[in-house]
Design an enzyme around this catalytic site. Structure first.
Site, PDB file in Angstrom:
ATOM      1  N   SER A 118     -36.790  -9.312  24.633  1.00 19.20           N
ATOM      2  CA  SER A 118     -36.490  -8.577  23.555  1.00 19.20           C
ATOM      3  C   SER A 118     -36.505 -10.012  22.650  1.00 19.20           C
ATOM      4  O   SER A 118     -37.008  -9.692  21.032  1.00 19.20           O
ATOM      5  CB  SER A 118     -35.268  -8.146  22.915  1.00 19.20           C
ATOM      6  N   HIS A 139     -41.311  -4.482  25.688  1.00 17.99           N
ATOM      7  CA  HIS A 139     -40.070  -4.813  25.083  1.00 17.99           C
ATOM      8  C   HIS A 139     -39.802  -2.816  24.914  1.00 17.99           C
ATOM      9  O   HIS A 139     -39.454  -2.122  24.087  1.00 17.99           O
ATOM     10  CB  HIS A 139     -40.088  -5.495  23.707  1.00 17.99           C
ATOM     11  N   GLU A 151     -42.392  -2.077  21.962  1.00 24.75           N
ATOM     12  CA  GLU A 151     -44.014  -3.032  21.590  1.00 24.75           C
ATOM     13  C   GLU A 151     -43.860  -3.922  21.815  1.00 24.75           C
ATOM     14  O   GLU A 151     -43.130  -4.096  23.340  1.00 24.75           O
ATOM     15  CB  GLU A 151     -42.020  -3.898  21.256  1.00 24.75           C
ATOM     16  N   ASN A 189     -35.952  -6.777  16.888  1.00 21.31           N
ATOM     17  CA  ASN A 189     -35.036  -7.704  16.548  1.00 21.31           C
ATOM     18  C   ASN A 189     -34.761  -8.145  15.527  1.00 21.31           C
ATOM     19  O   ASN A 189     -34.049  -9.415  14.995  1.00 21.31           O
ATOM     20  CB  ASN A 189     -34.667  -8.349  18.115  1.00 21.31           C
TER      21      ASN A 189
END
Length: 281
Positions: A118, A139, A151, A189
């Protein structure tokens, strides 16, 4: 063409990734060093499939079919024949780099190696292999069977063919893709962790109680759960690890982890998984 998928790591993310690939017809080999973790993963997949069937999300017959496509192993060499591998081990850079070095030696030359990281740069992971053009970030969001987003992150050397095949897989899993450049934290993130960290600072500085911080963000910005509840769900150790990746990667003080977050992780208050975080479970 991808027929068999290897999943490395049988934790929360690994079992979810194995679940969705098997559900959509792929043969899955799931690897972990711990027998107990593999047993727990298979039991969790079974429970989650049964829950889906009960809700009418999948046909009853798909539960047994899906489980039958999954093979568990404690030997990484059993991944030798996979067409596509997804690493989902702990968010710890030295461990991931070691896994990719070993995986590169074992898996057949044409296979693609993906990481569910991540936050750790894909370019850095790819550089320890002899096939950097076949390494990509994939991800998934937690819980994997429920969340629609994946992702996809191209490393510096990731080829167009690797990207195209990964994008095709995302579609076949009936998920949506968001494409990110290879910078620390990627999209989700990069935005989420500073928000959680700021909520921890608000608690640390005595601005409000954990309950009121969460209530403010839930009802004031229409989020399904407040940032401190979400941090407990993710795991405070994981939140801290990603915050450190952002801080180290950008060298910008705005990413500095809150001292309260560091102290809680040091105390073993990791959220739901330890029974105590910002709340008690």
């Amino acid at each position: 063409m991808v027929k068999t998928v290897g999943v490395l790591g049988a934790g929360q993310m690994g079992n979810g990734i194995a679940h969705v690939f098997a559900q959509f017809g792929y043969r899955v080999v799931i690897y972990d060093i711990a027998e107990a973790q593999l047993e727990k993963a298979l039991a969790t997949i079974q429970q989650n499939l049964e829950r889906q069937a009960k809700k009418g999300a999948i046909p009853e017959g798909l539960v047994g079919e899906t489980i039958s496509r999954i093979t568990a192993t404690r030997e990484m060499k059993d991944l030798a024949g996979v067409d596509f591998a997804v690493e989902a081990v702990t968010e710890h850079e030295p461990l991931k780099l070691d896994i990719f070095r070993r995986l590169d030696e074992i898996v057949q030359p044409g296979a693609i190696l993906a990481s569910n990281t991540s936050s750790i740069p894909i370019t850095k992971i790819a550089a320890v292999t002899r096939r950097p053009e076949q390494v990509i970030g994939m991800h998934f969001m937690n819980p994997v069977p429920v969340m629609k987003l994946v992702e996809v992150i191209r490393g510096h050397a990731t080829s167009d063919a690797t990207f195209a095949l990964t994008a095709e897989l995302v579609g076949k899993l009936e998920k949506e893709m968001a494409v990110s450049q290879d910078y620390p934290g990627f999209i989700v993130n990069r935005v989420l962790i500073p928000m959680i960290n700021e909520a921890v600072f608000a608690l640390y500085e005595g601005i409000a109680s954990a309950e009121d911080i969460d209530k403010g963000m839930k009802l004031g910005t229409n989020q399904p759960m407040g940032p401190l509840t979400l941090a407990d769900f993710i795991g405070l150790d994981t939140v801290l690890a990603i915050a450190n990746v952002l801080y180290d990667g950008f060298k910008d003080p705005k990413y500095r982890p809150c001292p309260l977050l560091v102290k809680m992780v040091n105390a073993g208050y990791l959220g739901r998984k330890s029974g105590r975080g910002f709340y008690t479970y």
